[in-house]
Structures are given as C-alpha cells and as structure tokens.
Motif scaffolding. Sequence first.
Motif, PDB file in Angstrom:
ATOM      1  N   GLY A 183      -6.383  21.356  -6.094  1.00  0.00           N
ATOM      2  CA  GLY A 183      -6.284  20.135  -5.978  1.00  0.00           C
ATOM      3  C   GLY A 183      -6.171  19.720  -3.949  1.00  0.00           C
ATOM      4  O   GLY A 183      -5.395  21.152  -3.832  1.00  0.00           O
ATOM      5  N   ALA A 184      -6.317  18.939  -3.309  1.00  0.00           N
ATOM      6  CA  ALA A 184      -6.071  18.868  -2.110  1.00  0.00           C
ATOM      7  C   ALA A 184      -4.675  18.798  -2.251  1.00  0.00           C
ATOM      8  O   ALA A 184      -3.669  18.760  -2.931  1.00  0.00           O
ATOM      9  CB  ALA A 184      -6.582  18.032  -1.807  1.00  0.00           C
ATOM     10  N   PHE A 185      -4.155  19.495  -0.872  1.00  0.00           N
ATOM     11  CA  PHE A 185      -2.899  19.174  -0.694  1.00  0.00           C
ATOM     12  C   PHE A 185      -2.622  19.574   0.911  1.00  0.00           C
ATOM     13  O   PHE A 185      -3.304  20.816   1.530  1.00  0.00           O
ATOM     14  CB  PHE A 185      -2.266  20.604  -0.678  1.00  0.00           C
ATOM     15  N   GLU A 186      -2.185  18.371   1.393  1.00  0.00           N
ATOM     16  CA  GLU A 186      -1.667  18.010   3.016  1.00  0.00           C
ATOM     17  C   GLU A 186      -3.001  18.306   3.511  1.00  0.00           C
ATOM     18  O   GLU A 186      -2.877  18.802   4.581  1.00  0.00           O
ATOM     19  CB  GLU A 186      -0.890  18.762   3.791  1.00  0.00           C
ATOM     20  N   GLY A 187      -4.263  17.854   3.394  1.00  0.00           N
ATOM     21  CA  GLY A 187      -5.752  17.559   4.377  1.00  0.00           C
ATOM     22  C   GLY A 187      -6.473  18.961   3.677  1.00  0.00           C
ATOM     23  O   GLY A 187      -7.789  19.138   4.510  1.00  0.00           O
TER      24      GLY A 187
END
Length: 222
Positions: A183-187
């Motif tokens: 998953g995406a995390f801080e861009g």
Amino acid sequence: MNISRPARISGMLASLVVVGGLLACSGDDGTDADATTTTTAAATGTVTRTVTDTVTDTPPPGTDNPDNPGDGDNPGTEDPAPPPQGPPEDTMPGPGTQLDITEVRAGTHDGYDRIVLEMDGTGTPGSVLRLTENPSADGSGFPVEYTGEQALTIAVHGITYNGVEPSVSGIPAGSVASVKAMGAFEGTQLIVIGLTDGDITLDDISATTLDSPTRLVIDIRR
C-alpha cells in the motif's frame, strides 16, 4: 460574313466549364497532398488542371503485448532492444506528480527480463531500487514475503493515497518469480519483486521512465 466567331466563343465557354468542374472536384479536405499540374491541348485553346495525390501516414506495425512487454515497435512502447547499463539511479518525482500504479507486468527477452509498472495520473515518478533478502513494508516495518533467492524492492515516489491495487500479469517470467505491491505510504508505493537468481546485482539492473502512458521499465540482465 464571318461565321467562325460563334464557334470560337462556344469552344471557349466549353473550356471554362471543364476548368470549373475540375476545380470543384479538388476541394480542400484538410489532408496533406502533393500537387502536380498537367497541361492538355484542346482545339479551342489550352486547359490547365490540377491533379492532387493525397498523402496519408501509415502507422508503423506492431503493438505492445501486455503479457510480454517489449514486443511492440510503436513510438512510446517498451522497445525490445538491449537495456541500458546499470546500476539504476535514485530519482525524485517531478513537481505536482500524482500517480497510481495500475498494472505490473513482466516478460522475458534474449538475455534479459523486463518488468513494467504502468501508471495513471499526472507527472513523472521517482524511484529507488534496492536488492535485499529481507524486504520490509514502509511505515510498519513488517517483513514482506516473496518467492525467490532475493528481492528487488522498487520504491515508487509521487503516488496518491486512493488505494489503487495494480493488476499483475506475466508472472513468473525468467528470473522474476513473484510480485507483491504494498500500500501507498506518504506518497511512496513499494513493489517487491522476488528473483530466482541470488547472484544478480544492481549493476545488472536498469530503470527507464516512459510516457503515453507513464511507465517505469525495469530490465534485469541474466
């Protein structure tokens, strides 16, 4: 009494009708054209007409095969030519980049394997590639399971937070044994690639960004 004048006038009028008809048929249709001029001798004078040869662009053959990236030879597709030399450089995203990874696909070629990350959105992605035997998820730090002798981690920067899960196709392929998209995390979105060959180094890997659509192309020499 001179009776030839009406006949001459009649011949001139007929010539004008022919010219008018030809000009009406050569209207501007918006296409590129090469024009050639042909002169025809008539009994009553000279008639000039324009013959228009329409020029059309024929698209090059070949299309990109999503199950084997690199088969196509259209501009903007993944060219099957030998990949550039590694190691891949760390890059930053362009200003205002907002992308989602929509598809991960792989294919094998003569002497190298290819992974393509296709994206939707605007801007140019940044990326950081690393090799490790113990990949971990961003944020939580939890270990990420994979299949193979080692993992290639691809941290893609400039990603949105809408939770798009990319589709995966063409796996396994050559040295590519597995793919897992985190998953995406801080861009940033982490893609973990399991490799069957534990001797691959970053010098064997290259990364190239293409557009229309936006793609990050990873080549692994073997």
